[in-house]
Scaffold this active site. Structure first.
Site, PDB file in Angstrom:
ATOM      1  N   THR A 167       6.910   6.563  -3.319  1.00  0.00           N
ATOM      2  CA  THR A 167       7.423   6.237  -2.088  1.00  0.00           C
ATOM      3  C   THR A 167       8.632   7.037  -2.517  1.00  0.00           C
ATOM      4  O   THR A 167       8.819   7.385  -3.078  1.00  0.00           O
ATOM      5  CB  THR A 167       7.746   4.639  -1.568  1.00  0.00           C
ATOM      6  OG1 THR A 167       6.330   4.570  -1.605  1.00  0.00           O
ATOM      7  CG2 THR A 167       8.247   4.505  -0.433  1.00  0.00           C
ATOM      8  N   VAL A 196      -1.339  -1.807   6.195  1.00  0.00           N
ATOM      9  CA  VAL A 196       0.031  -1.346   5.741  1.00  0.00           C
ATOM     10  C   VAL A 196       1.381  -1.998   4.960  1.00  0.00           C
ATOM     11  O   VAL A 196       0.975  -3.072   4.447  1.00  0.00           O
ATOM     12  CB  VAL A 196       0.607  -1.229   7.303  1.00  0.00           C
ATOM     13  CG1 VAL A 196       2.028  -1.592   7.462  1.00  0.00           C
ATOM     14  CG2 VAL A 196       0.278  -0.923   8.370  1.00  0.00           C
ATOM     15  N   THR A 218      11.474   0.595  -2.891  1.00  0.00           N
ATOM     16  CA  THR A 218      10.066   1.135  -3.272  1.00  0.00           C
ATOM     17  C   THR A 218       8.982  -0.081  -3.937  1.00  0.00           C
ATOM     18  O   THR A 218      10.192  -0.756  -5.253  1.00  0.00           O
ATOM     19  CB  THR A 218       9.770   2.222  -4.001  1.00  0.00           C
ATOM     20  OG1 THR A 218       8.985   2.978  -4.594  1.00  0.00           O
ATOM     21  CG2 THR A 218      11.385   1.991  -5.215  1.00  0.00           C
ATOM     22  N   GLY A 219       8.140   0.503  -4.734  1.00  0.00           N
ATOM     23  CA  GLY A 219       7.330  -0.945  -5.076  1.00  0.00           C
ATOM     24  C   GLY A 219       6.089  -1.762  -4.829  1.00  0.00           C
ATOM     25  O   GLY A 219       5.918  -1.294  -3.755  1.00  0.00           O
ATOM     26  N   GLY A 221       4.174  -3.141  -2.320  1.00  0.00           N
ATOM     27  CA  GLY A 221       4.051  -3.866  -0.761  1.00  0.00           C
ATOM     28  C   GLY A 221       4.412  -5.195  -0.458  1.00  0.00           C
ATOM     29  O   GLY A 221       5.111  -5.301   0.053  1.00  0.00           O
TER      30      GLY A 221
END
Ligand code: ASP
Length: 310
Positions: A167, A196, A218-219, A221
């Site tokens: 990301t 999503v 980030t990571g 989700g």
């Protein structure tokens, strides 16, 4: 107070042969954002420019270079947030758009809403004159090969979180002490159609508040959303923790509570900044006082002058 921009290119395992590209990409993005700040631009302009730069770089999982969903298609999510007003704009599951971060900003600036999804977001893009690009133009040879290999391997989503992620994101503080964040992603490799992640969800993939600071995450989700990682880190800062300690506390809680790994870039309105991660790698760069800091491995903090050529 010294203006600062801090960017990340995703918390994920970066193979040795690709590390140079990641480092060059984040350094060039941070320089782009810093040029905006140095020219008197706002933190919002700086984070959008920095993220736009990485969306256009096929190295990263955002814009061109996005990971592919289970059907081999690109669906992207993005968010921006302005710490002065708490205004935000987000889009999810958008296709055929080169720069979802610009579209997220248009949602913030030109609608009375904060979040548009899928075809509605694409329709809004058309109404704003945002050009549509052919879907194939966002797919790189590398992302297609990873999709083919991952499908063939048929892996467990949690075990393999680190090699499916990536990301891009940025946080900044401008000369007026306004903070902002921007985050953009192609999401997780072989995600379900319509999935999503945390990125466009306010408080998860990003949050900005002039009274506390700003975070871009980030990571994994699904884990980030469970702990609303960006807002959790700002909560720790409200309790008096430094940008570094608050970032570490948020990441440690996510790992111990739900087994999720990730990374963040964090600033406070005084211009203190941090780039922290629980994954094996996160490409990041920060520009402040005409100095560029950057790293990829835990504890790494390399520096060079902004005036030096990349
Ligand atoms: N957080 C993103 C998602 O789950 C992926 C990532 O940051 O690596 O969509």
């Amino acid at each position: 107070m010294f203006p600062v921009v801090v960017v990340h290119g995703g918390a994920a395992k970066v193979p040795k042969e690709r590390s140079e590209k990641f480092m060059l990409g984040v350094c060039s993005s941070a320089r782009t954002g810093y040029a905006v700040l140095r020219g008197g631009g706002s933190s919002m302009d700086a984070v959008v420019e920095a993220v736009n730069h990485m969306e256009n770089d096929p190295t990263f999982n955002a814009g061109c270079g996005s990971m592919l969903n289970i059907k081999g298609e690109v669906e992207m999510d993005a968010i921006v947030m302005d710490g002065k007003t708490l205004a935000s704009g987000a889009v999810s599951a958008v296709r055929n758009i080169a720069n979802p971060i610009q579209l997220a900003r248009l949602v913030m600036d030109k609608t009375s809403h904060t979040f548009l999804t899928a075809e509605g977001a694409n329709q809004f893009a058309r109404s704003m004159g945002v050009p549509e690009v052919p879907p194939e133009s966002l797919i790189t040879e590398h992302s297609r090969m990873r999709w083919i290999n991952k499908l063939a391997a048929g892996t467990n989503p949690v075990e393999c979180q680190m090699d499916k992620m990536g990301t891009v994101g940025a946080v900044a503080v401008d000369s007026e002490g306004n903070v902002a964040c921007a985050t953009s992603t192609g999401g997780m490799l072989i995600k379900m159609e319509g999935r999503v992640g945390d990125t466009p969800c306010i408080g998860s993939g990003g949050y900005a508040d002039n009274q506390v600071g700003a975070v871009s995450a980030t990571g994994y989700g699904e884990a980030i959303m469970k702990v609303t990682l960006a807002r959790l880190i700002l909560f720790h800062m409200e309790q008096g923790q430094s940008v570094e300690a608050a970032s570490d506390l948020g990441l440690a809680y996510m790992e111990s509570r739900v087994g999720g790994l990730g990374g963040v870039v964090t600033v406070d309105p005084q211009g203190h900044w941090a780039a922290r991660f629980s994954t094996s790698n996160m490409s990041w760069a920060a520009a402040q006082k005409d100095t560029l800091h950057y790293g990829l491995h835990p504890g790494e903090d390399l520096t060079q002058s902004i005036e030096d050529p990349l």
